[in-house]
Design a protein around this motif. Structure first.
Motif, PDB file in Angstrom:
ATOM      1  N   HIS A 192       0.869  -1.247   0.053  1.00 31.84           N
ATOM      2  CA  HIS A 192       0.108  -0.185   0.019  1.00 31.84           C
ATOM      3  C   HIS A 192       0.867   1.259  -0.044  1.00 31.84           C
ATOM      4  O   HIS A 192       2.085   1.288   0.601  1.00 31.84           O
ATOM      5  CB  HIS A 192      -0.970   0.149   1.145  1.00 31.84           C
ATOM      6  N   LEU A 193       0.341   2.242  -0.686  1.00 31.40           N
ATOM      7  CA  LEU A 193       1.334   3.535  -0.760  1.00 31.40           C
ATOM      8  C   LEU A 193       0.521   4.707   0.125  1.00 31.40           C
ATOM      9  O   LEU A 193      -0.831   4.587  -0.316  1.00 31.40           O
ATOM     10  CB  LEU A 193       1.716   3.793  -2.211  1.00 31.40           C
ATOM     11  N   SER A 194       1.016   5.481   0.423  1.00 31.78           N
ATOM     12  CA  SER A 194       0.336   6.520   1.113  1.00 31.78           C
ATOM     13  C   SER A 194       1.123   8.014   0.757  1.00 31.78           C
ATOM     14  O   SER A 194       2.003   8.145   0.375  1.00 31.78           O
ATOM     15  CB  SER A 194       0.273   6.559   2.618  1.00 31.78           C
ATOM     16  N   LYS A 195       0.293   9.252   0.724  1.00 33.70           N
ATOM     17  CA  LYS A 195       0.657  10.216   0.471  1.00 33.70           C
ATOM     18  C   LYS A 195       0.344  11.296   1.594  1.00 33.70           C
ATOM     19  O   LYS A 195       0.610  12.604   1.596  1.00 33.70           O
ATOM     20  CB  LYS A 195      -0.035  11.077  -0.800  1.00 33.70           C
ATOM     21  N   THR A 196       0.131  10.752   2.932  1.00 31.04           N
ATOM     22  CA  THR A 196      -0.016  11.585   4.046  1.00 31.04           C
ATOM     23  C   THR A 196       1.651  11.388   4.666  1.00 31.04           C
ATOM     24  O   THR A 196       1.852  10.339   5.135  1.00 31.04           O
ATOM     25  CB  THR A 196      -0.985  10.895   4.910  1.00 31.04           C
ATOM     26  N   TYR A 197       2.197  12.942   4.783  1.00 30.62           N
ATOM     27  CA  TYR A 197       3.543  12.801   5.535  1.00 30.62           C
ATOM     28  C   TYR A 197       3.425  13.048   6.836  1.00 30.62           C
ATOM     29  O   TYR A 197       2.898  14.063   7.253  1.00 30.62           O
ATOM     30  CB  TYR A 197       4.300  13.900   4.653  1.00 30.62           C
ATOM     31  N   LEU A 212       7.534  11.545  -1.793  1.00 28.00           N
ATOM     32  CA  LEU A 212       7.273  10.651  -2.414  1.00 28.00           C
ATOM     33  C   LEU A 212       5.854   9.941  -2.055  1.00 28.00           C
ATOM     34  O   LEU A 212       5.967   9.443  -0.793  1.00 28.00           O
ATOM     35  CB  LEU A 212       8.496   9.821  -3.319  1.00 28.00           C
ATOM     36  N   PRO A 213       5.116   9.387  -2.693  1.00 27.63           N
ATOM     37  CA  PRO A 213       4.087   8.103  -2.322  1.00 27.63           C
ATOM     38  C   PRO A 213       5.070   7.135  -1.663  1.00 27.63           C
ATOM     39  O   PRO A 213       6.179   6.620  -2.158  1.00 27.63           O
ATOM     40  CB  PRO A 213       3.439   7.359  -3.270  1.00 27.63           C
ATOM     41  N   TYR A 214       4.744   6.784  -0.509  1.00 28.95           N
ATOM     42  CA  TYR A 214       5.467   5.716   0.474  1.00 28.95           C
ATOM     43  C   TYR A 214       4.788   4.806   0.900  1.00 28.95           C
ATOM     44  O   TYR A 214       3.528   4.804   1.140  1.00 28.95           O
ATOM     45  CB  TYR A 214       6.046   6.418   1.438  1.00 28.95           C
ATOM     46  N   PRO A 216       3.678   2.827   3.913  1.00 27.21           N
ATOM     47  CA  PRO A 216       3.564   3.167   5.462  1.00 27.21           C
ATOM     48  C   PRO A 216       4.012   1.899   6.451  1.00 27.21           C
ATOM     49  O   PRO A 216       4.580   2.169   7.531  1.00 27.21           O
ATOM     50  CB  PRO A 216       2.174   3.454   5.881  1.00 27.21           C
ATOM     51  N   PHE A 217       3.935   0.747   5.958  1.00 25.01           N
ATOM     52  CA  PHE A 217       4.499  -0.405   6.538  1.00 25.01           C
ATOM     53  C   PHE A 217       5.981  -0.411   6.535  1.00 25.01           C
ATOM     54  O   PHE A 217       6.471  -0.623   7.711  1.00 25.01           O
ATOM     55  CB  PHE A 217       4.095  -1.702   5.952  1.00 25.01           C
ATOM     56  N   LEU A 218       6.698  -0.044   5.677  1.00 23.13           N
ATOM     57  CA  LEU A 218       7.996   0.140   5.465  1.00 23.13           C
ATOM     58  C   LEU A 218       8.655   1.402   6.384  1.00 23.13           C
ATOM     59  O   LEU A 218       9.813   1.541   6.575  1.00 23.13           O
ATOM     60  CB  LEU A 218       8.549  -0.037   4.028  1.00 23.13           C
ATOM     61  N   SER A 219       7.473   2.444   6.381  1.00 25.68           N
ATOM     62  CA  SER A 219       8.092   3.661   6.873  1.00 25.68           C
ATOM     63  C   SER A 219       8.300   3.552   8.560  1.00 25.68           C
ATOM     64  O   SER A 219       8.923   3.792   9.234  1.00 25.68           O
ATOM     65  CB  SER A 219       7.251   4.777   6.732  1.00 25.68           C
ATOM     66  N   ASP A 220       7.398   2.411   9.152  1.00 28.24           N
ATOM     67  CA  ASP A 220       7.472   2.118  10.361  1.00 28.24           C
ATOM     68  C   ASP A 220       8.672   1.349  10.709  1.00 28.24           C
ATOM     69  O   ASP A 220       9.477   1.425  11.625  1.00 28.24           O
ATOM     70  CB  ASP A 220       6.173   1.220  10.739  1.00 28.24           C
ATOM     71  N   THR A 221       9.113   0.434   9.734  1.00 29.44           N
ATOM     72  CA  THR A 221      10.334  -0.527   9.871  1.00 29.44           C
ATOM     73  C   THR A 221      11.777   0.480   9.977  1.00 29.44           C
ATOM     74  O   THR A 221      12.585   0.282  10.559  1.00 29.44           O
ATOM     75  CB  THR A 221      10.543  -1.565   8.992  1.00 29.44           C
ATOM     76  N   TRP A 222      11.635   1.639   9.155  1.00 29.28           N
ATOM     77  CA  TRP A 222      12.823   2.521   8.988  1.00 29.28           C
ATOM     78  C   TRP A 222      12.514   3.254  10.432  1.00 29.28           C
ATOM     79  O   TRP A 222      13.691   3.161  10.742  1.00 29.28           O
ATOM     80  CB  TRP A 222      12.493   3.540   7.988  1.00 29.28           C
ATOM     81  N   SER A 223      11.469   3.643  10.772  1.00 33.49           N
ATOM     82  CA  SER A 223      11.522   4.259  12.039  1.00 33.49           C
ATOM     83  C   SER A 223      12.265   3.275  13.344  1.00 33.49           C
ATOM     84  O   SER A 223      12.805   3.838  14.243  1.00 33.49           O
ATOM     85  CB  SER A 223      10.427   4.769  12.517  1.00 33.49           C
ATOM     86  N   MET A 224      11.989   1.984  13.066  1.00 32.13           N
ATOM     87  CA  MET A 224      12.474   1.024  14.152  1.00 32.13           C
ATOM     88  C   MET A 224      13.981   1.177  14.187  1.00 32.13           C
ATOM     89  O   MET A 224      14.514   0.724  15.152  1.00 32.13           O
ATOM     90  CB  MET A 224      11.714  -0.185  13.977  1.00 32.13           C
ATOM     91  N   GLY A 225      14.663   1.262  12.866  1.00 33.75           N
ATOM     92  CA  GLY A 225      15.882   1.169  12.741  1.00 33.75           C
ATOM     93  C   GLY A 225      16.754   2.306  13.315  1.00 33.75           C
ATOM     94  O   GLY A 225      17.685   2.273  13.946  1.00 33.75           O
ATOM     95  N   VAL A 226      16.030   3.527  13.262  1.00 33.99           N
ATOM     96  CA  VAL A 226      16.305   4.793  13.934  1.00 33.99           C
ATOM     97  C   VAL A 226      16.353   4.497  15.170  1.00 33.99           C
ATOM     98  O   VAL A 226      17.249   5.121  16.205  1.00 33.99           O
ATOM     99  CB  VAL A 226      15.644   5.929  13.414  1.00 33.99           C
ATOM    100  N   ILE A 325      -4.489   9.508  -1.131  1.00 34.31           N
ATOM    101  CA  ILE A 325      -4.307  10.774  -1.284  1.00 34.31           C
ATOM    102  C   ILE A 325      -4.885  11.373  -0.236  1.00 34.31           C
ATOM    103  O   ILE A 325      -5.823  11.643   0.150  1.00 34.31           O
ATOM    104  CB  ILE A 325      -5.089  11.010  -2.572  1.00 34.31           C
ATOM    105  N   ASN A 326      -3.955  11.976   0.596  1.00 29.49           N
ATOM    106  CA  ASN A 326      -3.996  13.052   1.675  1.00 29.49           C
ATOM    107  C   ASN A 326      -5.115  12.387   2.763  1.00 29.49           C
ATOM    108  O   ASN A 326      -6.051  12.935   3.104  1.00 29.49           O
ATOM    109  CB  ASN A 326      -4.708  14.212   1.072  1.00 29.49           C
ATOM    110  N   THR A 327      -5.113  11.170   3.047  1.00 31.34           N
ATOM    111  CA  THR A 327      -5.660  10.648   4.164  1.00 31.34           C
ATOM    112  C   THR A 327      -4.934   9.592   5.239  1.00 31.34           C
ATOM    113  O   THR A 327      -3.735   9.777   4.910  1.00 31.34           O
ATOM    114  CB  THR A 327      -6.580   9.608   3.588  1.00 31.34           C
TER     115      THR A 327
END
Length: 327
Positions: A192-197, A212-214, A216-226, A325-327
């Motif tokens: 799934h891709l999201s555009k809510t930043y 960029l459209p991203y 969100p599941f992988l944005s969570d795992t990036w944050s876990m790495g940080v 889109i913006n949700t």
């Protein structure tokens, strides 16, 4: 949470006390202050336990927050029950405020712990990270993304177990957002891709920083790495004071201070999460990682089964990629 008005932090307004007493809560001292309100300790006469009360002022809050993000936060929290997530008990709404009753984590947050004690030992970092992993695995297995994982949102209970909190940017991703022809590394449920930043720059994946459209599941795992890097090093892996510099840093492999003893297995876990999206670890990769397995407090068989079941190929009717889109 940011600092707010000193008088409001000292004690809740009388109107808040009256409302809470009607519902069986005795409100005590402030334990945090946010953009739209304050969090207080309270005693639940019915449950006979201490709880946290998040009091949101409708006058201070934006319409977007009140109409979109707050209802979504409550909707998400109502369906969550996990030992490493802050539990939701009740929401009360009046004409001027919203009161959210939550489990109280009395040990403060992990950022405060790091600021006080410095870098964690690897066993403690492993304990906390494995607890975060189980909590996020539970979320992702329900099709829910957090989108604001950071040290301030990791609370500690009396036994110093992690409780993931603040679901203000969380979102339920409907199952029909699965696609069949996804890259082999990423399973169908993680496309799934999201555009809510959302979230904080220091914890945000490069896709978000670039607008960029991203995923969100992988944005969570990036944050876990940080988070894991910061636990073992006691500083963030990337300098977020300058966006251009931050973007440049996120494209490179992170480095570790030479004076710290960090196992290669721990470093590998960090490398796997702080990668560009096509090669980044999913929560299923993380929960099966040998370094994480060493510290897991219990077998993660249930979470793994849920994730694997969730990632079965969808029906032919749903073979399309959905962009939010913006949700």
């Amino acid at each position: 949470m940011g600092k707010g008005d000193t008088q409001e932090v000292a004690q809740p307004p009388t109107a808040n006390r009256f409302v809470m007493e009607e519902y069986g809560y005795e409100v005590g001292k402030s334990i945090g202050n946010g953009s739209y309100g304050t969090v207080y300790e309270a005693y639940s006469r019915k449950q006979k336990v201490m709880v946290a009360v998040k009091i949101i002022s409708k006058k201070k809050a934006s319409e977007d927050y009140l109409n979109r993000f707050l209802p979504r936060e409550i909707q998400v929290m109502k369906v969550l029950r996990h030992k490493y997530l802050i539990n939701f008990y009740q929401a009360i709404e009046t004409t001027s405020r919203v009161y959210i009753i939550l489990e109280l984590a009395q040990g403060g947050d992990v950022l405060e712990w790091i600021q006080c004690y410095g870098a964690c030992s690897e066993p403690l970092a492993g304990k906390w990270f494995s607890q975060i992993t189980l909590g996020i695995a539970y979320l992702h297995s329900k099709g829910i993304v957090h989108r604001d994982l950071k040290l301030e949102n990791l609370l500690l209970d009396k036994q110093e177990n992690v409780k993931i909190s603040d679901f203000g940017f969380a979102k339920i991703v409907p199952s029909n957002h699965n696609v069949r022809n996804s890259p082999s590394h990423q399973m169908n449920c993680f496309t799934h891709l999201s555009k809510t930043y959302c979230g904080s720059f220091a914890y945000a994946c490069p896709e978000i920083l670039l607008g960029l459209p991203y995923n969100p599941f992988l944005s969570d795992t990036w944050s876990m790495g940080v988070i894991l890097y910061t636990l073992v090093v006691a500083r963030l892996p990337f300098d977020d004071t300058n966006l251009k510099k931050l973007l440049k840093e996120t494209r490179k492999e992170v480095t570790f201070p030479p004076n710290l003893t960090i196992s290669q297995e721990c470093k590998n876990m960090i490398f796997q999460t702080l990668r560009q999206a096509p090669k980044r670890a999913t929560i299923l990769d993380i929960i099966k990682d040998p370094w994480v397995l060493k510290f897991q407090p219990e077998q993660a068989t249930h979470e793994i089964r849920l994730l694997e079941n969730m990632c079965q190929p969808p029906s032919t009717a749903n073979r399309h990629q959905s962009v939010e889109i913006n949700t």
